[in-house]
Design an enzyme around this catalytic site. Structure first.
Site, PDB file in Angstrom:
ATOM      1  N   LEU A  39      19.226   1.279  11.819  1.00  0.00           N
ATOM      2  CA  LEU A  39      18.478   2.372  12.462  1.00  0.00           C
ATOM      3  C   LEU A  39      18.825   3.726  11.867  1.00  0.00           C
ATOM      4  O   LEU A  39      19.962   3.993  11.496  1.00  0.00           O
ATOM      5  CB  LEU A  39      18.766   2.373  13.969  1.00  0.00           C
ATOM      6  CG  LEU A  39      18.448   1.049  14.690  1.00  0.00           C
ATOM      7  CD1 LEU A  39      18.740   1.192  16.191  1.00  0.00           C
ATOM      8  CD2 LEU A  39      17.004   0.607  14.472  1.00  0.00           C
ATOM      9  N   HIS A  51      13.813   5.822  13.693  1.00  0.00           N
ATOM     10  CA  HIS A  51      13.909   4.862  14.794  1.00  0.00           C
ATOM     11  C   HIS A  51      14.340   5.595  16.066  1.00  0.00           C
ATOM     12  O   HIS A  51      13.825   5.328  17.156  1.00  0.00           O
ATOM     13  CB  HIS A  51      14.941   3.776  14.488  1.00  0.00           C
ATOM     14  CG  HIS A  51      14.624   2.895  13.324  1.00  0.00           C
ATOM     15  ND1 HIS A  51      15.316   2.943  12.149  1.00  0.00           N
ATOM     16  CD2 HIS A  51      13.679   1.920  13.158  1.00  0.00           C
ATOM     17  CE1 HIS A  51      14.841   2.025  11.312  1.00  0.00           C
ATOM     18  NE2 HIS A  51      13.844   1.404  11.888  1.00  0.00           N
ATOM     19  N   LYS A 110       4.432   5.610   9.397  1.00  0.00           N
ATOM     20  CA  LYS A 110       4.896   5.364   8.027  1.00  0.00           C
ATOM     21  C   LYS A 110       4.404   4.003   7.536  1.00  0.00           C
ATOM     22  O   LYS A 110       4.047   3.858   6.380  1.00  0.00           O
ATOM     23  CB  LYS A 110       6.421   5.407   7.992  1.00  0.00           C
ATOM     24  CG  LYS A 110       6.981   5.445   6.615  1.00  0.00           C
ATOM     25  CD  LYS A 110       8.262   4.674   6.563  1.00  0.00           C
ATOM     26  CE  LYS A 110       8.258   3.774   5.387  1.00  0.00           C
ATOM     27  NZ  LYS A 110       9.096   2.627   5.565  1.00  0.00           N
ATOM     28  N   ASP A 111       4.400   3.041   8.452  1.00  0.00           N
ATOM     29  CA  ASP A 111       3.882   1.710   8.119  1.00  0.00           C
ATOM     30  C   ASP A 111       2.453   1.640   8.654  1.00  0.00           C
ATOM     31  O   ASP A 111       2.175   0.966   9.651  1.00  0.00           O
ATOM     32  CB  ASP A 111       4.788   0.640   8.725  1.00  0.00           C
ATOM     33  CG  ASP A 111       6.206   0.762   8.190  1.00  0.00           C
ATOM     34  OD1 ASP A 111       6.448   0.338   7.060  1.00  0.00           O
ATOM     35  OD2 ASP A 111       7.073   1.333   8.896  1.00  0.00           O
ATOM     36  N   GLN A 156       8.402 -12.465   7.661  1.00  0.00           N
ATOM     37  CA  GLN A 156       7.629 -11.407   7.005  1.00  0.00           C
ATOM     38  C   GLN A 156       8.160 -11.044   5.616  1.00  0.00           C
ATOM     39  O   GLN A 156       7.664 -10.104   5.004  1.00  0.00           O
ATOM     40  CB  GLN A 156       7.537 -10.166   7.902  1.00  0.00           C
ATOM     41  CG  GLN A 156       8.832  -9.402   8.076  1.00  0.00           C
ATOM     42  CD  GLN A 156       8.708  -8.329   9.153  1.00  0.00           C
ATOM     43  OE1 GLN A 156       8.557  -8.627  10.330  1.00  0.00           O
ATOM     44  NE2 GLN A 156       8.758  -7.060   8.751  1.00  0.00           N
ATOM     45  N   MET A 159      13.810  -3.636  12.782  1.00  0.00           N
ATOM     46  CA  MET A 159      14.624  -4.607  12.040  1.00  0.00           C
ATOM     47  C   MET A 159      16.066  -4.102  11.923  1.00  0.00           C
ATOM     48  O   MET A 159      16.836  -4.608  11.095  1.00  0.00           O
ATOM     49  CB  MET A 159      14.040  -4.848  10.654  1.00  0.00           C
ATOM     50  CG  MET A 159      12.646  -5.480  10.724  1.00  0.00           C
ATOM     51  SD  MET A 159      12.221  -6.407   9.251  1.00  0.00           S
ATOM     52  CE  MET A 159      12.308  -5.143   8.013  1.00  0.00           C
ATOM     53  N   GLY A 160      16.430  -3.092  12.728  1.00  0.00           N
ATOM     54  CA  GLY A 160      17.797  -2.582  12.662  1.00  0.00           C
ATOM     55  C   GLY A 160      18.001  -1.648  11.491  1.00  0.00           C
ATOM     56  O   GLY A 160      17.042  -1.139  10.911  1.00  0.00           O
ATOM     57  N   GLY A 171       5.611   3.252  14.018  1.00  0.00           N
ATOM     58  CA  GLY A 171       5.563   4.436  13.168  1.00  0.00           C
ATOM     59  C   GLY A 171       4.356   4.449  12.239  1.00  0.00           C
ATOM     60  O   GLY A 171       3.946   3.407  11.726  1.00  0.00           O
ATOM     61  N   GLN A 192       0.602  -1.718   9.027  1.00  0.00           N
ATOM     62  CA  GLN A 192       1.194  -2.478  10.131  1.00  0.00           C
ATOM     63  C   GLN A 192       0.701  -1.944  11.475  1.00  0.00           C
ATOM     64  O   GLN A 192       0.257  -2.710  12.347  1.00  0.00           O
ATOM     65  CB  GLN A 192       2.719  -2.371  10.046  1.00  0.00           C
ATOM     66  CG  GLN A 192       3.462  -2.838  11.276  1.00  0.00           C
ATOM     67  CD  GLN A 192       4.963  -2.850  11.030  1.00  0.00           C
ATOM     68  OE1 GLN A 192       5.473  -3.697  10.320  1.00  0.00           O
ATOM     69  NE2 GLN A 192       5.677  -1.915  11.619  1.00  0.00           N
TER      70      GLN A 192
HETATM   71  P1  AMP Z   1      11.570  -1.165  10.679  1.00  0.00           P
HETATM   72  O1  AMP Z   1      12.927  -1.264  11.264  1.00  0.00           O
HETATM   73  O2  AMP Z   1      11.539  -0.653   9.284  1.00  0.00           O
HETATM   74  O3  AMP Z   1      10.767  -2.429  10.883  1.00  0.00           O
HETATM   75  O4  AMP Z   1      10.810  -0.055  11.520  1.00  0.00           O
HETATM   76  C1  AMP Z   1      10.734  -0.132  12.925  1.00  0.00           C
HETATM   77  C2  AMP Z   1       9.712   0.865  13.405  1.00  0.00           C
HETATM   78  O5  AMP Z   1      10.111   2.175  13.004  1.00  0.00           O
HETATM   79  C3  AMP Z   1       8.323   0.618  12.796  1.00  0.00           C
HETATM   80  O6  AMP Z   1       7.341   0.863  13.792  1.00  0.00           O
HETATM   81  C4  AMP Z   1       8.259   1.647  11.704  1.00  0.00           C
HETATM   82  O7  AMP Z   1       6.938   2.052  11.398  1.00  0.00           O
HETATM   83  C5  AMP Z   1       9.026   2.783  12.326  1.00  0.00           C
HETATM   84  N1  AMP Z   1       9.522   3.692  11.272  1.00  0.00           N
HETATM   85  C6  AMP Z   1      10.345   3.386  10.240  1.00  0.00           C
HETATM   86  N2  AMP Z   1      10.512   4.463   9.446  1.00  0.00           N
HETATM   87  C7  AMP Z   1       9.782   5.468   9.991  1.00  0.00           C
HETATM   88  C8  AMP Z   1       9.542   6.834   9.644  1.00  0.00           C
HETATM   89  N3  AMP Z   1      10.083   7.399   8.567  1.00  0.00           N
HETATM   90  N4  AMP Z   1       8.747   7.568  10.457  1.00  0.00           N
HETATM   91  C9  AMP Z   1       8.170   7.007  11.553  1.00  0.00           C
HETATM   92  N5  AMP Z   1       8.348   5.732  11.931  1.00  0.00           N
HETATM   93  C10 AMP Z   1       9.137   4.960  11.162  1.00  0.00           C
END
Ligand code: AMP
Length: 288
Positions: free
Chosen positions: A35, A39, A151-152, A63, A32-33, A149, A155
Site C-alpha cells: 500500500l 491506496h 489510474k487503472d 490476473q 493487492m497490498g 482508482g 479496470q
Molecule cells: P492495486 O493494489 O494496484 O490493485 O490497486 C488497488 C486500488 O488502488 C485499485 O482500485 C487501483 O486503481 C487503486 N490505485 C492504485 N494506484 C493508484 C493511484 N496512483 N491513484 C488512484 N488510485 C490508485
C-alpha cells in the site's frame, strides 16, 4: 494492533453480519497490498462515506500472466496493516490463495469487448482474473460501496459495467489518480524502478499531456495528429519502450476514428523490466 484481520471467508461473513444487523453501511477497498498514498486515499474516502470499512489485500494469481510479476510482487503485510489502521479501516481481509481458490476455478466473470484493447490486448486473461476475483470479493463482503482508482481506468470501467450488467447492488466510487510531485502515477510497481529508470518515468504523463493539449488546445480531431506529440516524446528516450498509446471512447474503450467528444488517452510503457500505465481524459475545446 487493534484493527481486525480476517483470513477466512466465514470470519468475514460473521463479522459483517453483526455490522449489517446494526444497519451500518459497508465500504470495500480491494487491493493487492504494497500500500502507498493512493491506496490510503481510497481508504480515507471509504472512511468518510461508510460506517464500516473493509480493505482486502490479495495478490490474485488469476490476473497475472505466466511471465508476469506474480512471484516478485511485494507483500509487506505488517506495513500494510499499519497503513490500514492509520487510515481508519475497520477490517482487513487477507485470504490465502487456497481460501479464495479452494478448487480450480471453473466459473468466471468475463467482459466481452471492454477488454479487447489497451491493457487487455497485451495481458490475455488479465481482466477475466480481475472481474472474477472482484465478483468473489463483492459476494463475500457485500458492500454498499466499493472504491477503485482512475489510474487503472480500464479496470474501473469494466467493474462499473460488471455491476450494471449483473445488477449488483453496489455503488462503484471512482477515485482520481494520485501522483508523485513529478507527475508519475503512484503504483506499487514503481518500487521496481532503479534510480536511473525512475528519472525516465515522468515522461509517460508528459506524453499524455502533449496529446491532450493537441486535442483540447489545438483542436485536433485526428487521432494520428493527437498521438503524434506523445509518440515523439516517448520515442525520444531510449530507456522507454512503448507498449501502446490509444485514444478510446471513455465508456466503450474502443479506439475512436475521429475525436468529436470526450475521449480517454491511455498508454502503457516499459522501462527496463517494469511496466507502467497511465491515462487522461480529454475533450475538444477543453471543458470537462
Ligand atoms: P492495486 O493494489 O494496484 O490493485 O490497486 C488497488 C486500488 O488502488 C485499485 O482500485 C487501483 O486503481 C487503486 N490505485 C492504485 N494506484 C493508484 C493511484 N496512483 N491513484 C488512484 N488510485 C490508485
Amino acid at each position: 494492533m487493534s484493527i481486525g484481520v480476517a483470513k477466512t471467508v466465514p470470519e468475514v461473513r460473521q463479522r459483517l453480519s453483526e455490522i449489517r444487523a446494526k444497519q451500518r453501511t459497508i465500504g470495500l477497498v480491494p487491493t493487492m497490498g504494497a500500500l502507498h498514498a493512493a491506496h490510503a486515499a481510497l481508504i480515507q474516502r471509504a472512511r468518510a462515506e461508510s460506517d464500516f470499512v473493509v480493505v482486502s489485500i490479495f495478490v490474485n494469481p488469476l490476473q497475472f500472466g505466466p511471465n508476469e510479476d506474480y512471484l516478485r510482487y511485494p507483500r509487506p503485510l505488517e506495513k500494510d496493516l499499519n497503513i490500514c489502521e492509520r487510515m481508519g479501516a475497520d477490517l482487513v481481509f487477507v485470504p490465502s490463495v487456497e481460501e479464495l481458490y479452494a478448487k480450480a476455478q471453473e466459473v468466471f466473470v468475463d467482459a466481452a469487448h471492454l477488454g479487447n484493447h489497451l491493457c487487455g490486448a497485451f495481458r490475455p486473461g488479465h481482466f477475466r482474473g480481475v472481474t472474477t476475483v472482484v465478483a468473489k470479493l463483492f459476494n463475500i463482503v457485500q458492500p454498499e460501496r466499493a472504491y477503485f482508482g482512475e489510474k487503472d481506468y480500464q479496470q474501473l470501467t469494466i467493474i462499473q459495467r460488471m455491476v450494471s450488467d449483473l445488477n449488483l447492488p453496489i455503488e462503484i466510487v471512482p477515485v482520481p489518480t494520485l501522483r508523485e510531485p513529478d507527475g508519475l502515477a503512484m503504483s506499487s510497481r514503481n518500487a521496481y524502478l532503479t534510480a536511473e529508470e525512475r528519472q525516465a518515468a515522468p515522461m509517460l504523463l508528459r506524453a499524455l499531456h502533449a496529446s491532450s493539449r493537441a486535442i483540447e488546445e489545438a483542436g485536433s480531431r485526428s487521432v494520428a495528429e493527437a498521438k503524434a506529440p506523445a509518440l515523439r516524446l516517448l520515442q525520444s528516450d531510449p530507456r522507454i519502450r512503448l507498449e501502446y498509446l490509444e485514444v478510446v471512447d471513455p465508456a466503450e474503450l474502443q479506439p475512436v476514428t475521429e475525436i468529436t467528444g470526450e475521449v480517454r488517452i491511455a498508454a502503457a510503457i516499459w522501462i527496463g523490466k517494469t511496466r507502467l500505465i497511465d491515462n487522461l481524459a480529454a475533450r475538444p475545446g477543453g471543458q470537462h
